[in-house]
Design a protein around this motif. Structure first.
Motif, PDB file in Angstrom:
ATOM      1  N   PRO A  16       0.763  -1.177   0.012  1.00 36.50           N
ATOM      2  CA  PRO A  16      -0.109  -0.035  -0.085  1.00 36.50           C
ATOM      3  C   PRO A  16       0.855   1.413   0.127  1.00 36.50           C
ATOM      4  O   PRO A  16       2.004   1.114   0.299  1.00 36.50           O
ATOM      5  CB  PRO A  16      -0.793  -0.313   1.342  1.00 36.50           C
ATOM      6  CG  PRO A  16      -0.013  -1.067   2.228  1.00 36.50           C
ATOM      7  CD  PRO A  16       0.739  -1.975   1.328  1.00 36.50           C
ATOM      8  N   LEU A  17       0.126   2.298  -0.332  1.00 30.70           N
ATOM      9  CA  LEU A  17       0.858   3.439  -0.452  1.00 30.70           C
ATOM     10  C   LEU A  17       1.664   4.147   0.910  1.00 30.70           C
ATOM     11  O   LEU A  17       2.737   4.573   0.791  1.00 30.70           O
ATOM     12  CB  LEU A  17      -0.015   4.743  -0.852  1.00 30.70           C
ATOM     13  CG  LEU A  17       0.393   6.023  -1.073  1.00 30.70           C
ATOM     14  CD1 LEU A  17       1.745   5.962  -2.250  1.00 30.70           C
ATOM     15  CD2 LEU A  17      -0.599   7.302  -1.469  1.00 30.70           C
ATOM     16  N   VAL A 133      -0.709   4.354  -7.102  1.00 29.35           N
ATOM     17  CA  VAL A 133      -1.117   2.926  -6.429  1.00 29.35           C
ATOM     18  C   VAL A 133      -2.381   3.113  -5.917  1.00 29.35           C
ATOM     19  O   VAL A 133      -3.105   2.047  -5.737  1.00 29.35           O
ATOM     20  CB  VAL A 133      -0.041   2.657  -5.282  1.00 29.35           C
ATOM     21  CG1 VAL A 133       1.231   2.461  -5.898  1.00 29.35           C
ATOM     22  CG2 VAL A 133      -0.054   3.440  -4.211  1.00 29.35           C
ATOM     23  N   LEU A 134      -3.047   4.122  -5.673  1.00 30.47           N
ATOM     24  CA  LEU A 134      -4.326   4.114  -5.132  1.00 30.47           C
ATOM     25  C   LEU A 134      -5.577   3.861  -6.219  1.00 30.47           C
ATOM     26  O   LEU A 134      -6.690   3.744  -5.906  1.00 30.47           O
ATOM     27  CB  LEU A 134      -4.555   5.594  -4.581  1.00 30.47           C
ATOM     28  CG  LEU A 134      -3.997   6.174  -3.316  1.00 30.47           C
ATOM     29  CD1 LEU A 134      -4.046   7.449  -2.995  1.00 30.47           C
ATOM     30  CD2 LEU A 134      -4.019   5.166  -2.016  1.00 30.47           C
ATOM     31  N   ASP A 136      -4.834   1.922  -9.104  1.00 30.08           N
ATOM     32  CA  ASP A 136      -4.431   0.791  -9.828  1.00 30.08           C
ATOM     33  C   ASP A 136      -5.071  -0.504  -8.945  1.00 30.08           C
ATOM     34  O   ASP A 136      -4.738  -0.510  -7.745  1.00 30.08           O
ATOM     35  CB  ASP A 136      -2.771   0.762 -10.040  1.00 30.08           C
ATOM     36  CG  ASP A 136      -2.458  -0.688 -11.138  1.00 30.08           C
ATOM     37  OD1 ASP A 136      -2.415  -0.345 -12.213  1.00 30.08           O
ATOM     38  OD2 ASP A 136      -2.181  -1.713 -10.315  1.00 30.08           O
ATOM     39  N   ARG A 139      -2.051  -2.133  -7.150  1.00 33.65           N
ATOM     40  CA  ARG A 139      -1.375  -1.516  -6.347  1.00 33.65           C
ATOM     41  C   ARG A 139      -0.111  -1.069  -7.113  1.00 33.65           C
ATOM     42  O   ARG A 139       0.840  -1.014  -6.208  1.00 33.65           O
ATOM     43  CB  ARG A 139      -1.204  -1.738  -5.013  1.00 33.65           C
ATOM     44  CG  ARG A 139      -2.668  -1.594  -4.259  1.00 33.65           C
ATOM     45  CD  ARG A 139      -2.294  -1.904  -2.794  1.00 33.65           C
ATOM     46  NE  ARG A 139      -3.479  -1.885  -2.105  1.00 33.65           N
ATOM     47  CZ  ARG A 139      -3.567  -2.415  -0.998  1.00 33.65           C
ATOM     48  NH1 ARG A 139      -2.590  -3.146  -0.207  1.00 33.65           N
ATOM     49  NH2 ARG A 139      -4.874  -2.296  -0.003  1.00 33.65           N
ATOM     50  N   SER A 141       2.788   1.349  -9.064  1.00 34.49           N
ATOM     51  CA  SER A 141       3.277   2.852  -9.294  1.00 34.49           C
ATOM     52  C   SER A 141       3.747   2.727 -10.705  1.00 34.49           C
ATOM     53  O   SER A 141       4.070   1.627 -11.277  1.00 34.49           O
ATOM     54  CB  SER A 141       4.422   3.122  -8.286  1.00 34.49           C
ATOM     55  OG  SER A 141       5.503   2.340  -8.335  1.00 34.49           O
TER      56      SER A 141
END
Length: 159
Positions: A16-17, A133-134, A136, A139, A141
């Motif tokens: 996660p981000l 990533v939020l 996709d 997730r 980048s």
């Protein structure tokens, strides 16, 4: 150097981000220390080997551009070495993150260079490449997408 296959591939999940940003901050501090060492070495070279006075150091375009290139090169070497060797930088180890191919292998030198270049672009675009990533579904980048890699969270047992 041959690629190695990572284990426990069914136990990892997309990073996660928040974890990515945590690792990015950790690695930022380490990279700052590397850059300080590079800059001190660069200044010492021009001061003591070339023989410039303290007032002359950093005044020519050659000195400015060689320092800039050394800083970019040292960052790329740090990340490429870490990612190709074990898939993790020191910051990524702290946050239990790993970069790997979509098949679960360590990434190649070419993939790590592509990741580095796209990471600079991602940051220059106000971080949009990482905010991605939020949106996709996996997730990923921008560096993940362009280099054909993925960033995963490693379970505690194998970290």
């Amino acid at each position: 150097m041959s690629q190695r296959r990572f284990t426990q591939l069914d136990c990892v999940w997309p990073a996660p981000l928040a974890r990515r940003l945590g690792a990015l901050i950790y690695d930022g501090f380490l990279l700052a220390a590397i850059w300080i060492a590079v800059a001190v070495t660069h200044v010492a070279f021009f001061r003591f080997v070339v023989g410039q006075s303290a007032e002359e150091i950093g005044t020519s375009a050659l000195e400015v551009w060689t320092l800039r290139l050394l800083l970019v090169f040292s960052a790329m070497v740090f990340f490429a070495f870490s990612w190709t060797r074990g898939g993790m930088t020191l910051g990524m180890q702290s946050w239990r993150l790993r970069v790997e191919t979509v098949d679960g292998y360590s990434i190649t030198l070419r993939q790590s260079v592509v990741r580095c270049l796209v990471a600079w672009i991602s940051l220059a675009a106000l971080g949009l490449g990482y905010w991605w990533v939020l949106f996709d579904s996996e997730r990923r980048s921008w560096p993940d997408l362009v280099s054909g890699t993925r960033t995963v969270v490693v379970p505690k047992e194998s970290a």
